[in-house]
Design a protein around this motif. Sequence first.
Motif, PDB file in Angstrom:
ATOM      1  N   VAL A 176     -46.593  12.132  40.955  1.00  0.00           N
ATOM      2  CA  VAL A 176     -46.315  13.088  39.875  1.00  0.00           C
ATOM      3  C   VAL A 176     -46.083  12.339  38.559  1.00  0.00           C
ATOM      4  O   VAL A 176     -46.557  12.760  37.490  1.00  0.00           O
ATOM      5  N   ALA A 177     -45.364  11.220  38.627  1.00  0.00           N
ATOM      6  CA  ALA A 177     -45.092  10.430  37.417  1.00  0.00           C
ATOM      7  C   ALA A 177     -46.393   9.928  36.795  1.00  0.00           C
ATOM      8  O   ALA A 177     -46.536   9.915  35.558  1.00  0.00           O
ATOM      9  N   GLN A 178     -47.342   9.528  37.633  1.00  0.00           N
ATOM     10  CA  GLN A 178     -48.637   9.081  37.112  1.00  0.00           C
ATOM     11  C   GLN A 178     -49.371  10.233  36.438  1.00  0.00           C
ATOM     12  O   GLN A 178     -50.013  10.045  35.388  1.00  0.00           O
ATOM     13  N   ASP A 179     -49.277  11.418  37.026  1.00  0.00           N
ATOM     14  CA  ASP A 179     -49.870  12.598  36.376  1.00  0.00           C
ATOM     15  C   ASP A 179     -49.201  12.847  35.021  1.00  0.00           C
ATOM     16  O   ASP A 179     -49.876  13.195  34.036  1.00  0.00           O
ATOM     17  N   ASN A 180     -47.874  12.681  34.990  1.00  0.00           N
ATOM     18  CA  ASN A 180     -47.140  12.860  33.729  1.00  0.00           C
ATOM     19  C   ASN A 180     -47.656  11.913  32.652  1.00  0.00           C
ATOM     20  O   ASN A 180     -47.842  12.303  31.494  1.00  0.00           O
ATOM     21  N   MET A 181     -47.860  10.667  33.037  1.00  0.00           N
ATOM     22  CA  MET A 181     -48.308   9.669  32.070  1.00  0.00           C
ATOM     23  C   MET A 181     -49.724   9.944  31.583  1.00  0.00           C
ATOM     24  O   MET A 181     -50.030   9.783  30.393  1.00  0.00           O
TER      25      MET A 181
ATOM     26  N   CYS B 111     -49.228   0.666  30.053  1.00  0.00           N
ATOM     27  CA  CYS B 111     -48.440  -0.344  30.782  1.00  0.00           C
ATOM     28  C   CYS B 111     -47.579   0.314  31.854  1.00  0.00           C
ATOM     29  O   CYS B 111     -47.467  -0.194  32.977  1.00  0.00           O
ATOM     30  N   ALA B 112     -46.971   1.458  31.512  1.00  0.00           N
ATOM     31  CA  ALA B 112     -46.144   2.179  32.479  1.00  0.00           C
ATOM     32  C   ALA B 112     -46.984   2.688  33.635  1.00  0.00           C
ATOM     33  O   ALA B 112     -46.546   2.664  34.795  1.00  0.00           O
ATOM     34  N   LEU B 113     -48.197   3.127  33.346  1.00  0.00           N
ATOM     35  CA  LEU B 113     -49.094   3.615  34.395  1.00  0.00           C
ATOM     36  C   LEU B 113     -49.508   2.477  35.319  1.00  0.00           C
ATOM     37  O   LEU B 113     -49.568   2.642  36.537  1.00  0.00           O
ATOM     38  N   GLU B 114     -49.768   1.323  34.748  1.00  0.00           N
ATOM     39  CA  GLU B 114     -50.122   0.154  35.558  1.00  0.00           C
ATOM     40  C   GLU B 114     -48.960  -0.234  36.473  1.00  0.00           C
ATOM     41  O   GLU B 114     -49.167  -0.552  37.657  1.00  0.00           O
ATOM     42  N   TYR B 115     -47.747  -0.193  35.943  1.00  0.00           N
ATOM     43  CA  TYR B 115     -46.564  -0.498  36.754  1.00  0.00           C
ATOM     44  C   TYR B 115     -46.425   0.513  37.891  1.00  0.00           C
ATOM     45  O   TYR B 115     -46.122   0.146  39.033  1.00  0.00           O
ATOM     46  N   ALA B 116     -46.652   1.777  37.583  1.00  0.00           N
ATOM     47  CA  ALA B 116     -46.547   2.824  38.604  1.00  0.00           C
ATOM     48  C   ALA B 116     -47.579   2.612  39.707  1.00  0.00           C
ATOM     49  O   ALA B 116     -47.291   2.811  40.892  1.00  0.00           O
ATOM     50  N   GLU B 117     -48.777   2.201  39.330  1.00  0.00           N
ATOM     51  CA  GLU B 117     -49.831   1.960  40.319  1.00  0.00           C
ATOM     52  C   GLU B 117     -49.472   0.783  41.226  1.00  0.00           C
ATOM     53  O   GLU B 117     -49.680   0.839  42.444  1.00  0.00           O
ATOM     54  N   VAL B 118     -48.923  -0.285  40.634  1.00  0.00           N
ATOM     55  CA  VAL B 118     -48.512  -1.446  41.437  1.00  0.00           C
ATOM     56  C   VAL B 118     -47.386  -1.053  42.397  1.00  0.00           C
ATOM     57  O   VAL B 118     -47.405  -1.404  43.582  1.00  0.00           O
ATOM     58  N   THR B 119     -46.406  -0.316  41.878  1.00  0.00           N
ATOM     59  CA  THR B 119     -45.290   0.128  42.709  1.00  0.00           C
ATOM     60  C   THR B 119     -45.775   1.024  43.837  1.00  0.00           C
ATOM     61  O   THR B 119     -45.332   0.902  44.990  1.00  0.00           O
TER      62      THR B 119
END
Length: 267
Positions: free
Chosen positions: A62-67, A208-216
């Motif tokens: 959901v957070a990735q969708d938000n971003m 950058c936040a999306l990339e972090y979310a993908e790694v996590t």
Amino acid sequence: MLSLNTNTTALMVQKNLQKATEGINNAMKQLTTGYKLNSAKDNPANYAIAKSMEAKLRSWSVAQDNMMMGSDMLETASSSATLIENHIIRIRDLCEQACNGTYGEASINAIKQEVASRVEEINRIRESTEYNDINLFESGKTINLQVGIDSSSSSVIAVETGLNSSILDSLGELDVTSADSLDILDGALKDLSSYQVKLGASQNRLECALEYAEVTTNNLTSSLSTIRDADIAKVSSDLIRYQILQQACATLLATANQMPALALQLL
């Protein structure tokens, strides 16, 4: 010991047969679902951990969708700002012409009409630019994007979309025949450039936040797989082993059940 009342050998074989059957059932369940954790009884501690990880994975999705929505929103604002810039540049060209003494009254009036039309369009864009019913250019507009999965400040990115420019507010009073209009329009372009830079910085931060979310998410998925997913090769081997044990127990149980009859032969 041979006994008529209690056949301990048969009881032992029955117990092992039951274990082999339970092993087969468990192996078949893992093979059909692909999971080694199908209920809490399989491993209570790991089951709780797996459920927690599943919840976090859903939240990160959901957070990735938000971003991505946030990025689309900023792109909408940036595209509209570019349109305004194009109108300002054209107005500046017109003012540059109007400042030249070679244009007569009719030409000046025509220039004024086009400038007024473009100012109206700029105002319309400023008022109508929205994303999901949110007026993006509203003065002082700040939107908080939930990019994490908790309530901490690091889970929120605040983006400013408000287009604050007193110069744009006063374009309707522009004197196209005055050279001062050129400086005024340069100031408007400067404000728009600063606005675009601000949007671009926010877009970079979201990337950058999306990339972090993908790694996590990838790390969580890997950890969840280790805890929850069945090792098909191992389970397949276990299934064959339990099937052999079941067949052996069934054969031995038939033999053990005959042992009380042997006691009768001694009578």
